[in-house]
Design a protein around this motif. Structure first.
Motif, PDB file in Angstrom:
ATOM      1  N   ALA A 145      20.142  54.487  27.053  1.00 51.80           N
ATOM      2  CA  ALA A 145      20.550  53.836  28.302  1.00 51.80           C
ATOM      3  C   ALA A 145      22.000  53.357  28.260  1.00 51.80           C
ATOM      4  O   ALA A 145      22.636  53.217  29.310  1.00 51.80           O
ATOM      5  CB  ALA A 145      19.629  52.654  28.589  1.00 51.80           C
ATOM      6  N   ASN A 181      17.944  54.208  34.126  1.00 49.68           N
ATOM      7  CA  ASN A 181      17.402  53.107  34.913  1.00 49.68           C
ATOM      8  C   ASN A 181      16.329  53.554  35.904  1.00 49.68           C
ATOM      9  O   ASN A 181      15.624  52.732  36.478  1.00 49.68           O
ATOM     10  CB  ASN A 181      18.522  52.387  35.670  1.00 49.68           C
ATOM     11  CG  ASN A 181      19.249  53.300  36.637  1.00 49.68           C
ATOM     12  OD1 ASN A 181      19.831  54.302  36.237  1.00 49.68           O
ATOM     13  ND2 ASN A 181      19.216  52.968  37.918  1.00 49.68           N
ATOM     14  N   MET A 235      13.299  51.923  30.590  1.00 47.81           N
ATOM     15  CA  MET A 235      13.659  50.540  30.894  1.00 47.81           C
ATOM     16  C   MET A 235      12.744  49.554  30.166  1.00 47.81           C
ATOM     17  O   MET A 235      13.175  48.461  29.779  1.00 47.81           O
ATOM     18  CB  MET A 235      13.595  50.303  32.397  1.00 47.81           C
ATOM     19  CG  MET A 235      14.683  51.024  33.174  1.00 47.81           C
ATOM     20  SD  MET A 235      16.347  50.680  32.532  1.00 47.81           S
ATOM     21  CE  MET A 235      16.441  48.911  32.771  1.00 47.81           C
ATOM     22  N   ASN A 250      22.847  45.366  34.360  1.00 45.94           N
ATOM     23  CA  ASN A 250      22.764  45.715  35.776  1.00 45.94           C
ATOM     24  C   ASN A 250      24.132  46.080  36.325  1.00 45.94           C
ATOM     25  O   ASN A 250      24.275  47.037  37.100  1.00 45.94           O
ATOM     26  CB  ASN A 250      22.160  44.564  36.569  1.00 45.94           C
ATOM     27  CG  ASN A 250      22.130  44.829  38.062  1.00 45.94           C
ATOM     28  OD1 ASN A 250      23.018  44.391  38.794  1.00 45.94           O
ATOM     29  ND2 ASN A 250      21.123  45.557  38.512  1.00 45.94           N
ATOM     30  N   ILE A 265      24.919  49.708  35.014  1.00 45.76           N
ATOM     31  CA  ILE A 265      24.215  50.838  35.618  1.00 45.76           C
ATOM     32  C   ILE A 265      24.485  50.948  37.120  1.00 45.76           C
ATOM     33  O   ILE A 265      24.412  52.048  37.682  1.00 45.76           O
ATOM     34  CB  ILE A 265      22.691  50.749  35.362  1.00 45.76           C
ATOM     35  CG1 ILE A 265      22.099  49.492  35.987  1.00 45.76           C
ATOM     36  CG2 ILE A 265      22.394  50.820  33.881  1.00 45.76           C
ATOM     37  CD1 ILE A 265      20.584  49.417  35.867  1.00 45.76           C
TER      38      ILE A 265
END
Length: 526
Positions: A322, A347, A353, A378, A381
């Motif tokens: 990620a 995501n 996640m 946050n 992404i």
């Protein structure tokens, strides 16, 4: 500052809270049937030099001072507790804040030690070696599919016959530039390597067994050798045998290349998740073809790989995946995925996640830091602030992930530090294992009076001399091109990244490990 104020958990609290993860016995003191079966597969003698080395594979550290020197464990019992205490002492000397991951092989005592370390230092991840784990997929295939093991055993018989009869071997060598490979049990992906070489020398084998010289040699042999030679001729001239080899190579080639990738040195944590997903898709493409006689076995192949994948460090690999910038780029996500599925951004995958949140919860020291990491993730992404700039997004697709974070990670300072540490991690214990190969040249049956300290110094000198020579002009070109990749084995010519002749004592998966949640993406289930 993440990792900066880490305090170890009280050892007494650990023993009272979770003793069932420390030993491998039931409440009555007897080992379970599963544990007993697992230990039967384990290497029989952990007191040998190789056994000692298999327990203390590697402590991965970042920005840390020099760790512990070689310790003589020849007189010690290699229990999980003993290994854990040794590694915990090394971690304290290095500094717990400087250690993010401990990698070992899959032996039960190493797994027990890894679990103990995670309980004392919650932010340190124990990871089984990816190469060891993937190599066990070949063993699983051999246990489940008779058609695969029969073909492999036939190939081994052919190789053994030639190598055990020098006149027949000389005849073959006169017709082939490549030699037959006698692959040891401890060589990774031995099934693929042996069958691939047989396919490469098929023409030489065929011309050898139909030559008049072969017939003369057979006539001069005793009855037992004649029968063996005639069986070899029958197998070599059997088209179905070669068809099966071709099918097996097509199926296992993606797995072989992931093993080769994982066995290399350097930071690879950010790539392994994607490569595993692609590998499953590529194998699916091969096995589900209408003309594949084993297409009905695809569901079982898929389950075997997913089961082994679940035994890796799932949450850590999810986090590394990620945090790789290119995985969020539209251009990459638009490329077709093997297996006919659609690529997903990390995501957009609930399982990824879930792993990311689990990893963050362990890395963060408190709830406030945990919330900060989630907030900054946050922003990353969603491409907010600096991450929204077109040049930053363009570099994400082409630039090394660690370099990208060094350049642009200031927008999210806490996540930046985590990303650089996580993405800098290896995924296998190969670095340490190569030192054991060096050790075996220095300390062996004929030269066994060296004490531990002298041997340690000689291995240290050899390893650093190799490292120094990698920066010389002749290393990347000319007759000495990457000479240290395979210093004394000229039989694997297919690439400069060929597998080394590694001497691991235990390749078996011997602990009953609860499976992690399995990755099931669109390209592996459709």
């Amino acid at each position: 500052m993440v990792f900066g104020r880490r305090k170890p958990v009280d050892q007494n609290d650990v023993e009272e809270a979770d003793t069932d993860h420390i030993d491998l016995t039931n409440d009555d003191g007897h080992k379970s049937a599963d544990d007993a079966a697992d230990e039967e597969d384990e290497s029989a003698d952990h007191d040998t030099a190789k056994g000692v080395k298999s327990l203390l594979d590697e402590v991965t550290i970042l920005d840390a001072p020099k760790g512990k020197n070689l310790e003589d464990f020849s007189g010690e019992e290699k229990t999980g507790e003993a290994i854990a205490q040794f590694l915990l002492q090394a971690i304290e000397e290095i500094g717990p804040a400087n250690v993010l991951q401990v990698i070992t092989d899959n032996a039960s005592n190493c797994k027990s030690a890894g679990r103990e370390i995670q309980k004392v230092h919650n932010h340190i991840f124990w990871s089984p070696c990816v190469v060891h784990t993937l190599n066990l997929v070949f063993k699983d295939f051999a246990n489940k599919f008779a058609w695969m093991v029969d073909t492999y055993q036939t190939g081994k018989v052919i190789v053994k016959f030639f190598r055990n009869h020098q006149h027949f071997l000389a005849l073959f060598r006169g017709k082939s530039e490549l030699d037959l490979l006698k692959v040891s049990k401890t060589r990774f992906a031995s099934h693929y390597i042996l069958l691939k070489r047989l396919m490469e020398v098929r023409e030489a084998l065929t011309t050898s067994v139909v030559s008049s010289k072969w017939k003369d040699l057979v006539r001069a042999c005793d009855t037992e050798t004649k029968n063996a030679a005639n069986a070899i001729v029958k197998n070599i001239m059997d088209e179905r045998f070669w068809d099966e080899i071709g099918i097996i190579l097509d199926i296992t080639k993606p797995l072989y290349y992931v093993i080769k990738f994982s066995d290399g040195e350097g930071p690879k944590a950010g790539d392994i998740y994607e490569k595993m997903d692609n590998m499953l898709g590529e194998i699916k493409d091969v096995m589900t073809k209408e003309d594949n006689p084993h297409k009905d076995d695809w569901p079982l192949v898929n389950d075997i790989i997913l089961d082994r994948w679940g035994k890796m460090n799932w949450s850590f690999h999810c986090l590394a995946f990620a945090l790789s910038p290119k995985m969020e780029q539209r251009e990459y996500l638009a490329t077709p995925a093997p297996g006919g599925g659609q690529r997903k951004a990390p995501n957009e995958d609930s399982e990824v996640m879930q792993g990311v949140m689990e990893a963050f919860s362990r890395i963060a020291e408190d709830k406030k830091e945990y919330a900060t990491l989630r907030e900054e993730f946050n922003k990353f992404i969603m491409k907010k602030g600096l991450y929204a700039l077109p040049p930053v997004q363009a570099d994400a697709a082409t630039m090394n992930a660690i370099d990208w974070w060094f350049n642009y990670g200031s927008e999210t300072p806490n996540l930046n530090e985590v990303a650089k540490r996580v993405l800098s991690q290896p995924i296998s214990s190969s670095s340490a294992e190569r030192n054991w190969s060096t050790y075996s040249f220095i300390h062996n049956v004929k030269r066994n009076k060296l004490n531990t300290k002298t041997t340690d110094k000689l291995v240290f000198i050899h390893a650093n001399e190799r490292l120094k020579r990698r920066f010389s002009e002749g290393y990347n070109a000319g007759p000495h091109y990457k000479w240290d990749v395979e210093p004394d084995n000229s039989l694997l010519e297919d690439s400069s990244l060929k597998l080394e002749q590694l001497r691991w004592a235990s390749l078996e998966d011997v602990a009953a490990e609860p499976p992690q949640k399995k990755r099931r993406t669109e390209n592996t289930t459709k």
